[in-house]
Design a protein around this motif. Structure first.
Motif, PDB file in Angstrom:
ATOM      1  N   ALA A   1       0.833  -1.200   0.000  1.00 47.99           N
ATOM      2  CA  ALA A   1       0.000   0.000   0.000  1.00 47.99           C
ATOM      3  C   ALA A   1       0.870   1.254   0.000  1.00 47.99           C
ATOM      4  CB  ALA A   1      -0.930  -0.010   1.207  1.00 47.99           C
ATOM      5  N   ALA A   2       1.962   1.197   0.753  1.00 49.30           N
ATOM      6  CA  ALA A   2       2.872   2.345   0.786  1.00 49.30           C
ATOM      7  C   ALA A   2       3.512   2.547  -0.593  1.00 49.30           C
ATOM      8  CB  ALA A   2       3.946   2.122   1.848  1.00 49.30           C
ATOM      9  N   ALA A   3       3.897   1.436  -1.229  1.00 46.44           N
ATOM     10  CA  ALA A   3       4.568   1.528  -2.524  1.00 46.44           C
ATOM     11  C   ALA A   3       3.654   2.148  -3.583  1.00 46.44           C
ATOM     12  CB  ALA A   3       5.033   0.148  -2.970  1.00 46.44           C
ATOM     13  N   ARG A   4       2.370   1.801  -3.545  1.00 51.28           N
ATOM     14  CA  ARG A   4       1.471   2.367  -4.556  1.00 51.28           C
ATOM     15  C   ARG A   4       0.817   3.656  -4.079  1.00 51.28           C
ATOM     16  NH1 ARG A   4      -1.560  -2.167  -2.688  1.00 51.28           N
ATOM     17  NH2 ARG A   4      -3.512  -1.532  -1.718  1.00 51.28           N
ATOM     18  N   ASP A   5       1.288   4.126  -2.957  1.00 52.68           N
ATOM     19  CA  ASP A   5       0.839   5.420  -2.433  1.00 52.68           C
ATOM     20  C   ASP A   5      -0.663   5.425  -2.161  1.00 52.68           C
ATOM     21  OD1 ASP A   5       1.297   8.930  -3.178  1.00 52.68           O
ATOM     22  OD2 ASP A   5       1.818   7.727  -1.430  1.00 52.68           O
ATOM     23  N   ASP A   6      -1.179   4.272  -1.744  1.00 53.07           N
ATOM     24  CA  ASP A   6      -2.605   4.158  -1.460  1.00 53.07           C
ATOM     25  C   ASP A   6      -2.839   4.584   0.000  1.00 53.07           C
ATOM     26  OD1 ASP A   6      -5.097   1.549  -2.027  1.00 53.07           O
ATOM     27  OD2 ASP A   6      -5.237   3.478  -1.012  1.00 53.07           O
ATOM     28  N   HIS A   7      -3.124   5.863   0.145  1.00 51.38           N
ATOM     29  CA  HIS A   7      -3.173   6.438   1.495  1.00 51.38           C
ATOM     30  C   HIS A   7      -4.262   5.823   2.366  1.00 51.38           C
ATOM     31  CE1 HIS A   7      -2.458   9.293   4.602  1.00 51.38           C
ATOM     32  NE2 HIS A   7      -3.686   9.763   4.524  1.00 51.38           N
ATOM     33  N   ARG A   8      -5.444   5.674   1.787  1.00 51.02           N
ATOM     34  CA  ARG A   8      -6.578   5.151   2.570  1.00 51.02           C
ATOM     35  C   ARG A   8      -6.273   3.737   3.055  1.00 51.02           C
ATOM     36  NH1 ARG A   8     -11.375   7.951   0.652  1.00 51.02           N
ATOM     37  NH2 ARG A   8     -11.455   9.750   2.010  1.00 51.02           N
ATOM     38  N   ALA A   9      -5.752   2.932   2.151  1.00 52.49           N
ATOM     39  CA  ALA A   9      -5.433   1.553   2.534  1.00 52.49           C
ATOM     40  C   ALA A   9      -4.350   1.532   3.600  1.00 52.49           C
ATOM     41  CB  ALA A   9      -4.977   0.764   1.304  1.00 52.49           C
ATOM     42  N   LEU A  10      -3.408   2.440   3.490  1.00 56.95           N
ATOM     43  CA  LEU A  10      -2.317   2.458   4.460  1.00 56.95           C
ATOM     44  C   LEU A  10      -2.836   2.824   5.856  1.00 56.95           C
ATOM     45  CD1 LEU A  10       0.629   1.889   4.608  1.00 56.95           C
ATOM     46  CD2 LEU A  10       1.098   4.279   4.071  1.00 56.95           C
ATOM     47  N   ILE A  11      -3.698   3.833   5.887  1.00 56.32           N
ATOM     48  CA  ILE A  11      -4.308   4.207   7.173  1.00 56.32           C
ATOM     49  C   ILE A  11      -5.008   3.006   7.795  1.00 56.32           C
ATOM     50  CG2 ILE A  11      -6.222   5.496   8.194  1.00 56.32           C
ATOM     51  CD1 ILE A  11      -5.557   7.839   6.579  1.00 56.32           C
ATOM     52  N   ARG A  12      -5.797   2.321   6.977  1.00 59.35           N
ATOM     53  CA  ARG A  12      -6.549   1.186   7.492  1.00 59.35           C
ATOM     54  C   ARG A  12      -5.601   0.085   7.971  1.00 59.35           C
ATOM     55  NH1 ARG A  12      -8.563  -0.488   3.179  1.00 59.35           N
ATOM     56  NH2 ARG A  12      -7.627  -2.530   3.071  1.00 59.35           N
ATOM     57  N   LEU A  13      -4.580  -0.208   7.164  1.00 63.40           N
ATOM     58  CA  LEU A  13      -3.693  -1.322   7.469  1.00 63.40           C
ATOM     59  C   LEU A  13      -2.846  -1.061   8.712  1.00 63.40           C
ATOM     60  CD1 LEU A  13      -2.643  -2.219   3.836  1.00 63.40           C
ATOM     61  CD2 LEU A  13      -3.844  -3.737   5.424  1.00 63.40           C
TER      62      LEU A  13
END
Lengths: 231, 231
Positions: free
Chosen positions: B123-135
DNA sequence: ATTTGACGTATTGTTGACAAAATGCGTGAT
DNA sequence: ATCACGCATTTTGTCAACAATACGTCAAAT
Protein backbone atom coordinates in the motif's frame (compact mmCIF):
# COMPACT_ATOMS: atom_id res chain seq x y z
CA UNK A 1 -50.37 11.43 35.50
CA UNK A 2 -49.05 8.29 37.11
CA UNK A 3 -45.79 8.67 38.98
CA UNK A 4 -44.10 5.92 37.07
CA UNK A 5 -40.81 7.55 36.21
CA UNK A 6 -37.77 7.55 38.39
CA UNK A 7 -36.66 11.13 38.62
CA UNK A 8 -39.02 14.09 38.97
CA UNK A 9 -41.45 12.17 36.74
CA UNK A 10 -38.99 12.34 33.86
CA UNK A 11 -38.34 9.10 32.03
CA UNK A 12 -34.88 7.71 32.59
CA UNK A 13 -32.25 8.30 29.96
CA UNK A 14 -30.63 5.36 28.22
CA UNK A 15 -27.54 5.92 30.33
CA UNK A 16 -29.59 5.69 33.49
CA UNK A 17 -31.27 2.50 32.36
CA UNK A 18 -27.91 0.97 31.54
CA UNK A 19 -26.64 1.94 34.97
CA UNK A 20 -29.64 0.48 36.72
CA UNK A 21 -29.28 -2.81 34.90
CA UNK A 22 -25.55 -2.88 35.58
CA UNK A 23 -26.13 -2.13 39.26
CA UNK A 24 -28.65 -4.95 39.43
CA UNK A 25 -26.11 -7.28 37.84
CA UNK A 26 -23.33 -6.21 40.22
CA UNK A 27 -25.60 -6.75 43.22
CA UNK A 28 -26.67 -10.14 41.89
CA UNK A 29 -30.26 -9.03 41.71
CA UNK A 30 -30.09 -9.96 38.02
CA UNK A 31 -28.12 -13.20 37.93
CA UNK A 32 -26.73 -14.79 34.76
CA UNK A 33 -29.42 -16.33 32.62
CA UNK A 34 -32.17 -13.95 33.70
CA UNK A 35 -34.53 -13.24 30.83
CA UNK A 36 -34.93 -9.58 29.78
CA UNK A 37 -38.08 -8.94 27.76
CA UNK A 38 -38.36 -5.63 25.93
CA UNK A 39 -41.97 -5.10 26.92
CA UNK A 40 -41.28 -5.80 30.57
CA UNK A 41 -38.24 -3.58 30.67
CA UNK A 42 -40.18 -0.79 28.98
CA UNK A 43 -42.92 -1.23 31.56
CA UNK A 44 -40.50 -1.26 34.48
CA UNK A 45 -38.63 1.82 33.29
CA UNK A 46 -41.78 3.63 32.17
CA UNK A 47 -40.59 4.18 28.63
CA UNK A 48 -41.50 2.82 25.22
CA UNK A 49 -39.84 -0.19 23.67
CA UNK A 50 -37.83 1.94 21.26
CA UNK A 51 -35.99 3.37 24.25
CA UNK A 52 -35.13 -0.02 25.63
CA UNK A 53 -33.70 -1.51 22.46
CA UNK A 54 -30.54 0.64 22.29
CA UNK A 55 -29.92 -0.15 25.94
CA UNK A 56 -30.00 -3.87 25.28
CA UNK A 57 -27.87 -3.43 22.17
CA UNK A 58 -25.20 -1.67 24.15
CA UNK A 59 -25.22 -4.15 27.01
CA UNK A 60 -25.00 -6.92 24.45
CA UNK A 61 -21.95 -5.30 22.93
CA UNK A 62 -20.34 -5.16 26.36
CA UNK A 63 -21.04 -8.81 26.89
CA UNK A 64 -23.34 -8.22 29.83
CA UNK A 65 -26.46 -9.25 27.95
CA UNK A 66 -26.89 -11.89 25.29
CA UNK A 67 -29.42 -11.19 22.55
CA UNK A 68 -31.40 -13.99 20.97
CA UNK A 69 -32.97 -12.67 17.75
CA UNK A 70 -36.77 -12.68 17.91
CA UNK A 71 -36.52 -14.44 21.28
CA UNK A 72 -35.45 -11.84 23.73
CA UNK A 73 -32.35 -11.08 25.75
CA UNK A 74 -30.82 -12.61 28.84
CA UNK A 75 -28.11 -11.70 31.30
CA UNK A 76 -24.94 -13.28 29.95
CA UNK A 77 -23.33 -16.41 31.25
CA UNK A 78 -19.61 -15.82 30.63
CA UNK A 79 -17.50 -18.84 29.91
CA UNK A 80 -14.42 -19.69 31.96
CA UNK A 81 -12.32 -18.41 29.09
CA UNK A 82 -14.13 -15.09 29.15
CA UNK A 83 -13.61 -14.95 32.89
CA UNK A 84 -9.88 -15.36 32.44
CA UNK A 85 -9.86 -12.62 29.83
CA UNK A 86 -11.58 -10.23 32.22
CA UNK A 87 -8.93 -10.79 34.87
CA UNK A 88 -6.14 -10.60 32.34
CA UNK A 89 -7.33 -7.13 31.37
CA UNK A 90 -7.86 -6.04 34.94
CA UNK A 91 -4.31 -7.09 35.83
CA UNK A 92 -3.06 -4.74 33.14
CA UNK A 93 -5.21 -1.77 34.08
CA UNK A 94 -5.66 -1.70 37.82
CA UNK A 95 -2.06 -1.87 39.04
CA UNK A 96 -1.34 1.03 36.70
CA UNK A 97 -4.32 2.94 38.07
CA UNK A 98 -3.13 2.70 41.66
CA UNK A 99 0.41 3.50 40.62
CA UNK A 100 -0.79 6.67 38.91
CA UNK A 101 -2.90 7.54 41.93
CA UNK A 102 -0.06 7.00 44.39
CA UNK A 103 2.16 9.30 42.35
CA UNK A 104 -0.16 12.24 42.83
CA UNK A 105 -2.35 11.52 45.77
CA UNK A 106 -3.50 14.35 47.98
CA UNK A 107 -5.70 14.82 51.02
CA UNK A 108 -8.89 14.90 48.94
CA UNK A 109 -8.08 11.53 47.42
CA UNK A 110 -7.21 10.08 50.81
CA UNK A 111 -10.43 11.37 52.33
CA UNK A 112 -12.56 9.85 49.62
CA UNK A 113 -10.83 6.51 49.93
CA UNK A 114 -11.21 6.62 53.71
CA UNK A 115 -14.88 7.49 53.45
CA UNK A 116 -15.44 4.62 51.07
CA UNK A 117 -13.60 2.09 53.21
CA UNK A 118 -15.61 3.27 56.19
CA UNK A 119 -18.82 2.49 54.29
CA UNK A 120 -17.42 -0.92 53.38
CA UNK A 121 -16.65 -1.62 57.04
CA UNK A 122 -20.12 -0.48 58.10
CA UNK A 123 -21.81 -2.67 55.53
CA UNK A 124 -19.70 -5.61 56.69
CA UNK A 125 -20.53 -4.89 60.32
CA UNK A 126 -24.27 -4.92 59.69
CA UNK A 127 -23.93 -7.94 57.44
CA UNK A 128 -25.48 -6.09 54.54
CA UNK A 129 -24.37 -8.45 51.82
CA UNK A 130 -25.84 -6.58 48.85
CA UNK A 131 -24.32 -3.28 49.93
CA UNK A 132 -20.97 -4.96 50.50
CA UNK A 133 -20.96 -6.48 47.03
CA UNK A 134 -21.73 -3.11 45.53
CA UNK A 135 -19.21 -1.24 47.65
CA UNK A 136 -16.33 -3.59 46.97
CA UNK A 137 -16.90 -3.15 43.24
CA UNK A 138 -17.22 0.57 43.64
CA UNK A 139 -13.85 0.71 45.37
CA UNK A 140 -12.17 -0.29 42.13
CA UNK A 141 -14.22 2.23 40.19
CA UNK A 142 -13.41 4.95 42.70
CA UNK A 143 -9.71 4.33 42.15
CA UNK A 144 -10.16 4.74 38.42
CA UNK A 145 -12.24 7.88 38.91
CA UNK A 146 -9.65 9.41 41.21
CA UNK A 147 -6.89 8.58 38.75
CA UNK A 148 -8.67 10.93 36.38
CA UNK A 149 -8.97 8.97 33.14
CA UNK A 150 -12.62 8.90 32.05
CA UNK A 151 -11.98 6.37 29.32
CA UNK A 152 -10.28 4.06 31.80
CA UNK A 153 -13.22 4.51 34.17
CA UNK A 154 -15.69 3.57 31.48
CA UNK A 155 -13.78 0.42 30.62
CA UNK A 156 -13.33 -0.52 34.26
CA UNK A 157 -17.06 -0.18 34.77
CA UNK A 158 -17.67 -2.73 32.05
CA UNK A 159 -15.03 -5.04 33.47
CA UNK A 160 -16.48 -4.72 36.94
CA UNK A 161 -19.94 -5.69 35.74
CA UNK A 162 -18.54 -8.65 33.84
CA UNK A 163 -16.62 -9.63 36.95
CA UNK A 164 -19.86 -9.73 38.90
CA UNK A 165 -21.31 -12.20 36.43
CA UNK A 166 -18.16 -14.27 36.59
CA UNK A 167 -18.22 -14.29 40.36
CA UNK A 168 -21.86 -15.27 40.43
CA UNK A 169 -21.21 -18.22 38.17
CA UNK A 170 -17.90 -19.42 39.53
CA UNK A 171 -17.92 -18.44 43.17
CA UNK A 172 -20.34 -18.76 46.03
CA UNK A 173 -22.43 -15.55 46.15
CA UNK A 174 -22.16 -15.44 49.91
CA UNK A 175 -18.44 -14.78 49.73
CA UNK A 176 -17.48 -11.19 48.85
CA UNK A 177 -14.95 -11.46 46.10
CA UNK A 178 -12.86 -8.69 47.57
CA UNK A 179 -11.47 -8.99 51.07
CA UNK A 180 -11.82 -5.68 52.80
CA UNK A 181 -8.32 -5.92 54.23
CA UNK A 182 -6.85 -5.87 50.75
CA UNK A 183 -8.64 -2.62 50.00
CA UNK A 184 -7.38 -1.04 53.22
CA UNK A 185 -3.79 -2.00 52.44
CA UNK A 186 -4.02 -0.72 48.89
CA UNK A 187 -5.44 2.58 50.08
CA UNK A 188 -2.68 2.86 52.70
CA UNK A 189 0.02 2.33 50.07
CA UNK A 190 -1.60 4.98 47.90
CA UNK A 191 -1.73 7.39 50.80
CA UNK A 192 1.98 6.83 51.43
CA UNK A 193 2.75 7.51 47.78
CA UNK A 194 4.14 3.99 47.43
CA UNK A 195 3.01 3.26 43.89
CA UNK A 196 5.06 0.12 43.45
CA UNK A 197 3.61 -1.42 46.60
CA UNK A 198 0.09 -0.35 45.71
CA UNK A 199 0.50 -1.98 42.30
CA UNK A 200 1.86 -5.20 43.81
CA UNK A 201 -1.00 -5.33 46.29
CA UNK A 202 -3.57 -4.74 43.58
CA UNK A 203 -2.05 -7.42 41.37
CA UNK A 204 -1.99 -9.88 44.26
CA UNK A 205 -5.55 -8.91 45.13
CA UNK A 206 -6.82 -9.59 41.62
CA UNK A 207 -4.91 -12.86 41.46
CA UNK A 208 -6.41 -13.92 44.75
CA UNK A 209 -9.92 -13.12 43.58
CA UNK A 210 -9.36 -15.07 40.38
CA UNK A 211 -7.79 -18.00 42.18
CA UNK A 212 -10.85 -18.11 44.44
CA UNK A 213 -12.99 -18.88 41.42
CA UNK A 214 -13.79 -22.40 40.35
CA UNK A 215 -13.37 -22.23 36.61
CA UNK A 216 -14.13 -25.88 35.96
CA UNK A 217 -17.55 -25.90 34.39
CA UNK A 218 -20.15 -28.19 35.98
CA UNK A 219 -19.93 -31.67 34.46
CA UNK A 220 -22.17 -31.85 31.43
CA UNK A 221 -22.53 -34.37 28.69
CA UNK A 222 -21.33 -31.80 26.21
CA UNK A 223 -21.46 -33.47 22.82
CA UNK A 224 -21.31 -31.68 19.53
CA UNK A 225 -22.51 -33.76 16.59
CA UNK A 226 -21.03 -31.55 13.92
CA UNK A 227 -17.70 -31.53 15.67
CA UNK A 228 -17.82 -35.25 16.14
CA UNK A 229 -18.56 -35.76 12.44
CA UNK A 230 -15.91 -33.30 11.33
CA UNK A 231 -13.37 -36.06 11.69
CA UNK B 1 -38.17 -6.22 -4.18
CA UNK B 2 -35.48 -3.59 -4.70
CA UNK B 3 -31.91 -4.80 -4.35
CA UNK B 4 -31.03 -2.28 -1.71
CA UNK B 5 -29.21 -4.40 0.84
CA UNK B 6 -25.50 -4.94 1.04
CA UNK B 7 -25.03 -8.68 1.40
CA UNK B 8 -27.01 -11.28 -0.54
CA UNK B 9 -29.92 -8.81 -0.32
CA UNK B 10 -30.01 -9.19 3.45
CA UNK B 11 -30.05 -6.03 5.50
CA UNK B 12 -26.86 -5.46 7.48
CA UNK B 13 -26.84 -6.40 11.12
CA UNK B 14 -26.24 -3.77 13.73
CA UNK B 15 -22.73 -5.15 14.17
CA UNK B 16 -22.03 -4.71 10.47
CA UNK B 17 -23.32 -1.16 10.49
CA UNK B 18 -21.12 -0.32 13.45
CA UNK B 19 -18.15 -1.83 11.65
CA UNK B 20 -18.81 0.12 8.50
CA UNK B 21 -19.09 3.38 10.36
CA UNK B 22 -15.95 2.60 12.33
CA UNK B 23 -14.08 1.71 9.15
CA UNK B 24 -15.18 4.97 7.59
CA UNK B 25 -13.93 6.82 10.65
CA UNK B 26 -10.59 5.00 10.65
CA UNK B 27 -10.09 5.75 6.96
CA UNK B 28 -11.02 9.39 7.51
CA UNK B 29 -13.98 9.09 5.20
CA UNK B 30 -16.10 10.28 8.13
CA UNK B 31 -14.07 13.02 9.77
CA UNK B 32 -14.83 14.52 13.19
CA UNK B 33 -17.87 16.77 13.16
CA UNK B 34 -19.66 14.96 10.35
CA UNK B 35 -23.40 15.01 10.85
CA UNK B 36 -25.13 11.62 11.02
CA UNK B 37 -28.87 11.83 10.38
CA UNK B 38 -30.98 8.80 11.25
CA UNK B 39 -33.04 8.94 8.07
CA UNK B 40 -29.97 9.22 5.89
CA UNK B 41 -28.16 6.40 7.62
CA UNK B 42 -31.27 4.23 7.35
CA UNK B 43 -31.42 5.05 3.66
CA UNK B 44 -27.74 4.34 3.09
CA UNK B 45 -27.84 1.02 4.95
CA UNK B 46 -31.22 0.02 3.57
CA UNK B 47 -32.84 -0.51 6.95
CA UNK B 48 -35.50 1.25 9.01
CA UNK B 49 -34.68 3.98 11.52
CA UNK B 50 -35.28 1.67 14.46
CA UNK B 51 -32.29 -0.38 13.32
CA UNK B 52 -30.03 2.63 13.15
CA UNK B 53 -30.79 4.02 16.57
CA UNK B 54 -29.09 1.26 18.61
CA UNK B 55 -26.05 1.61 16.37
CA UNK B 56 -25.79 5.30 17.12
CA UNK B 57 -26.40 4.66 20.81
CA UNK B 58 -23.51 2.22 20.96
CA UNK B 59 -21.14 4.43 19.02
CA UNK B 60 -22.10 7.29 21.32
CA UNK B 61 -21.22 5.16 24.33
CA UNK B 62 -17.83 4.43 22.82
CA UNK B 63 -17.22 8.11 22.27
CA UNK B 64 -17.05 7.79 18.51
CA UNK B 65 -20.33 9.59 17.95
CA UNK B 66 -21.86 12.46 19.87
CA UNK B 67 -25.65 12.53 20.19
CA UNK B 68 -27.54 15.81 20.31
CA UNK B 69 -31.10 15.08 21.51
CA UNK B 70 -33.70 15.89 18.88
CA UNK B 71 -30.95 17.34 16.70
CA UNK B 72 -29.03 14.37 15.37
CA UNK B 73 -25.64 12.82 15.87
CA UNK B 74 -22.16 13.74 14.71
CA UNK B 75 -18.79 12.08 14.57
CA UNK B 76 -17.06 13.05 17.80
CA UNK B 77 -14.38 15.64 18.15
CA UNK B 78 -12.25 14.37 21.00
CA UNK B 79 -10.58 16.94 23.17
CA UNK B 80 -6.85 17.00 23.74
CA UNK B 81 -7.51 15.52 27.17
CA UNK B 82 -9.45 12.64 25.67
CA UNK B 83 -6.61 12.12 23.22
CA UNK B 84 -4.16 11.76 26.08
CA UNK B 85 -6.45 9.28 27.79
CA UNK B 86 -6.58 7.12 24.70
CA UNK B 87 -2.81 6.91 24.52
CA UNK B 88 -2.52 6.35 28.25
CA UNK B 89 -4.75 3.29 27.90
CA UNK B 90 -2.98 2.03 24.81
CA UNK B 91 0.36 2.27 26.59
CA UNK B 92 -1.01 -0.06 29.24
CA UNK B 93 -2.55 -2.60 26.90
CA UNK B 94 -0.41 -2.86 23.81
CA UNK B 95 3.03 -3.53 25.30
CA UNK B 96 1.39 -6.32 27.29
CA UNK B 97 -0.23 -7.66 24.14
CA UNK B 98 3.06 -7.97 22.29
CA UNK B 99 4.76 -9.41 25.36
CA UNK B 100 2.09 -12.11 25.59
CA UNK B 101 2.39 -12.77 21.87
CA UNK B 102 6.19 -13.03 21.96
CA UNK B 103 5.97 -15.56 24.76
CA UNK B 104 4.00 -17.99 22.65
CA UNK B 105 4.51 -17.08 19.06
CA UNK B 106 4.60 -19.78 16.44
CA UNK B 107 4.95 -20.03 12.67
CA UNK B 108 1.27 -19.28 12.07
CA UNK B 109 1.51 -16.05 14.02
CA UNK B 110 4.69 -15.07 12.21
CA UNK B 111 3.12 -15.77 8.84
CA UNK B 112 0.10 -13.66 9.56
CA UNK B 113 2.25 -10.79 10.73
CA UNK B 114 4.48 -11.11 7.67
CA UNK B 115 1.49 -11.16 5.35
CA UNK B 116 0.08 -8.08 6.97
CA UNK B 117 3.35 -6.16 6.81
CA UNK B 118 3.64 -7.13 3.17
CA UNK B 119 0.25 -5.58 2.50
CA UNK B 120 1.37 -2.45 4.36
CA UNK B 121 4.48 -2.20 2.25
CA UNK B 122 2.47 -2.68 -0.95
CA UNK B 123 0.00 0.00 0.00
CA UNK B 124 2.87 2.34 0.79
CA UNK B 125 4.57 1.53 -2.52
CA UNK B 126 1.47 2.37 -4.56
CA UNK B 127 0.84 5.42 -2.43
CA UNK B 128 -2.61 4.16 -1.46
CA UNK B 129 -3.17 6.44 1.49
CA UNK B 130 -6.58 5.15 2.57
CA UNK B 131 -5.43 1.55 2.53
CA UNK B 132 -2.32 2.46 4.46
CA UNK B 133 -4.31 4.21 7.17
CA UNK B 134 -6.55 1.19 7.49
CA UNK B 135 -3.69 -1.32 7.47
CA UNK B 136 -1.60 0.44 10.08
CA UNK B 137 -4.59 0.44 12.43
CA UNK B 138 -5.32 -3.18 11.62
CA UNK B 139 -1.78 -4.14 12.56
CA UNK B 140 -2.51 -3.24 16.16
CA UNK B 141 -5.80 -5.13 16.06
CA UNK B 142 -4.12 -8.14 14.50
CA UNK B 143 -1.69 -8.26 17.41
CA UNK B 144 -4.58 -8.27 19.86
CA UNK B 145 -6.39 -10.93 17.87
CA UNK B 146 -3.31 -13.14 17.75
CA UNK B 147 -2.78 -12.71 21.48
CA UNK B 148 -6.12 -14.45 21.84
CA UNK B 149 -8.07 -12.20 24.22
CA UNK B 150 -11.40 -11.30 22.63
CA UNK B 151 -12.23 -8.76 25.29
CA UNK B 152 -8.89 -7.06 24.74
CA UNK B 153 -9.53 -7.07 20.99
CA UNK B 154 -12.91 -5.43 21.43
CA UNK B 155 -11.45 -2.69 23.58
CA UNK B 156 -8.52 -2.15 21.24
CA UNK B 157 -10.95 -1.76 18.37
CA UNK B 158 -12.66 1.06 20.20
CA UNK B 159 -9.34 2.67 21.09
CA UNK B 160 -8.14 2.37 17.50
CA UNK B 161 -11.22 4.15 16.18
CA UNK B 162 -10.86 6.89 18.77
CA UNK B 163 -7.21 7.20 17.81
CA UNK B 164 -8.23 7.81 14.21
CA UNK B 165 -10.40 10.72 15.29
CA UNK B 166 -7.60 12.06 17.42
CA UNK B 167 -5.13 11.77 14.57
CA UNK B 168 -7.50 13.45 12.18
CA UNK B 169 -7.91 16.38 14.51
CA UNK B 170 -4.39 16.77 15.78
CA UNK B 171 -2.19 15.48 12.98
CA UNK B 172 -1.94 16.09 9.26
CA UNK B 173 -4.08 13.44 7.44
CA UNK B 174 -1.37 12.95 4.86
CA UNK B 175 1.01 11.53 7.41
CA UNK B 176 0.36 7.90 8.45
CA UNK B 177 0.35 7.86 12.21
CA UNK B 178 2.34 4.67 12.31
CA UNK B 179 5.75 4.41 10.67
CA UNK B 180 5.96 1.06 8.89
CA UNK B 181 9.48 0.48 10.19
CA UNK B 182 8.19 0.41 13.75
CA UNK B 183 5.76 -2.36 12.86
CA UNK B 184 8.46 -4.40 11.18
CA UNK B 185 10.73 -4.15 14.22
CA UNK B 186 7.95 -5.05 16.62
CA UNK B 187 7.03 -8.09 14.52
CA UNK B 188 10.67 -9.13 14.39
CA UNK B 189 11.00 -8.96 18.17
CA UNK B 190 7.84 -11.03 18.50
CA UNK B 191 9.18 -13.62 16.07
CA UNK B 192 12.38 -13.89 18.11
CA UNK B 193 10.35 -14.37 21.27
CA UNK B 194 11.86 -11.22 22.75
CA UNK B 195 8.85 -9.97 24.69
CA UNK B 196 10.69 -7.31 26.62
CA UNK B 197 12.05 -5.75 23.45
CA UNK B 198 8.71 -5.99 21.67
CA UNK B 199 7.07 -4.22 24.61
CA UNK B 200 9.71 -1.48 24.63
CA UNK B 201 9.34 -0.95 20.90
CA UNK B 202 5.56 -0.78 21.16
CA UNK B 203 5.74 1.70 24.01
CA UNK B 204 8.20 3.85 22.11
CA UNK B 205 6.03 3.57 19.00
CA UNK B 206 2.94 4.78 20.83
CA UNK B 207 4.86 7.59 22.47
CA UNK B 208 6.19 8.66 19.10
CA UNK B 209 2.72 8.71 17.59
CA UNK B 210 1.40 10.76 20.48
CA UNK B 211 4.32 13.15 20.41
CA UNK B 212 3.67 13.72 16.71
CA UNK B 213 0.26 15.16 17.50
CA UNK B 214 -0.37 18.87 17.38
CA UNK B 215 -3.23 20.24 19.42
CA UNK B 216 -4.41 22.75 16.79
CA UNK B 217 -7.52 21.23 15.14
CA UNK B 218 -7.67 21.23 11.32
CA UNK B 219 -10.28 23.19 9.26
CA UNK B 220 -13.51 21.36 8.40
CA UNK B 221 -14.20 20.04 4.90
CA UNK B 222 -17.46 19.36 3.05
CA UNK B 223 -18.17 15.90 1.65
CA UNK B 224 -20.86 13.35 0.76
CA UNK B 225 -22.18 11.01 3.46
CA UNK B 226 -23.23 8.22 1.13
CA UNK B 227 -19.90 8.35 -0.61
CA UNK B 228 -18.02 8.31 2.65
CA UNK B 229 -19.86 5.16 3.72
CA UNK B 230 -19.54 3.44 0.35
CA UNK B 231 -16.19 1.87 1.34
C1' DA C 1 -40.75 -45.33 21.72
C1' DT C 2 -39.08 -42.10 18.60
C1' DT C 3 -39.33 -38.80 15.02
C1' DT C 4 -41.51 -35.34 12.39
C1' DG C 5 -44.64 -31.80 11.15
C1' DA C 6 -48.12 -28.48 12.32
C1' DC C 7 -49.64 -25.03 15.22
C1' DG C 8 -49.68 -21.70 18.88
C1' DT C 9 -47.18 -18.55 21.69
C1' DA C 10 -43.84 -15.24 22.92
C1' DT C 11 -41.04 -11.89 21.48
C1' DT C 12 -38.57 -9.00 18.41
C1' DG C 13 -38.53 -6.33 14.01
C1' DT C 14 -40.79 -3.09 10.94
C1' DT C 15 -43.68 0.53 9.46
C1' DG C 16 -45.87 4.88 8.92
C1' DA C 17 -47.75 8.66 11.08
C1' DC C 18 -47.43 12.08 14.18
C1' DA C 19 -45.63 14.58 18.49
C1' DA C 20 -41.87 17.00 20.54
C1' DA C 21 -37.69 19.50 20.68
C1' DA C 22 -33.89 22.26 18.94
C1' DT C 23 -32.21 25.47 15.87
C1' DG C 24 -32.02 28.96 12.24
C1' DC C 25 -34.01 32.75 9.95
C1' DG C 26 -36.71 36.77 9.09
C1' DT C 27 -39.00 40.70 10.79
C1' DG C 28 -40.11 44.35 13.77
C1' DA C 29 -38.93 47.15 17.72
C1' DT C 30 -35.49 49.67 20.09
C1' DA D 1 -26.82 47.78 14.74
C1' DT D 2 -28.75 44.76 18.00
C1' DC D 3 -32.13 42.08 20.25
C1' DA D 4 -36.37 39.59 20.89
C1' DC D 5 -39.99 37.02 19.12
C1' DG D 6 -42.52 34.15 16.07
C1' DC D 7 -42.43 30.85 12.64
C1' DA D 8 -40.52 27.32 9.69
C1' DT D 9 -37.56 23.58 9.18
C1' DT D 10 -35.08 19.67 10.54
C1' DT D 11 -34.58 15.89 13.22
C1' DT D 12 -35.45 12.81 16.89
C1' DG D 13 -38.88 10.55 19.96
C1' DT D 14 -43.22 8.11 20.52
C1' DC D 15 -46.92 5.21 19.41
C1' DA D 16 -49.76 1.45 17.94
C1' DA D 17 -50.41 -2.03 14.90
C1' DC D 18 -48.81 -5.62 12.46
C1' DA D 19 -45.11 -8.70 10.26
C1' DA D 20 -41.54 -11.94 11.05
C1' DT D 21 -39.00 -15.21 13.61
C1' DA D 22 -37.75 -18.70 16.99
C1' DC D 23 -39.12 -22.01 20.01
C1' DG D 24 -42.10 -25.24 22.64
C1' DT D 25 -45.85 -28.38 22.63
C1' DC D 26 -48.65 -31.83 20.92
C1' DA D 27 -50.43 -35.13 17.83
C1' DA D 28 -49.71 -38.19 14.07
C1' DA D 29 -46.80 -41.32 11.60
C1' DT D 30 -43.40 -44.82 11.70
Amino acid sequence: MPAKTTHANRPPTQEQMVERIMAAVVEHRLPPGTRLVEDRLAQVFGVNRARVRPVLARLAHEGIVTLHPNRGAAISEPTAEQAREVFELRRLLEPAIVQTLAARTDRAVERRLEAHLKREAEAAARDDHRALIRLTGEFHLLLAELAGNQLMLRMLRELETLTSLVIYLYESPNTPACRGDDHVEIAAAIARGDGARAARLMLAHLNEVEEGLDMAPPPEAAFDLAEALAG
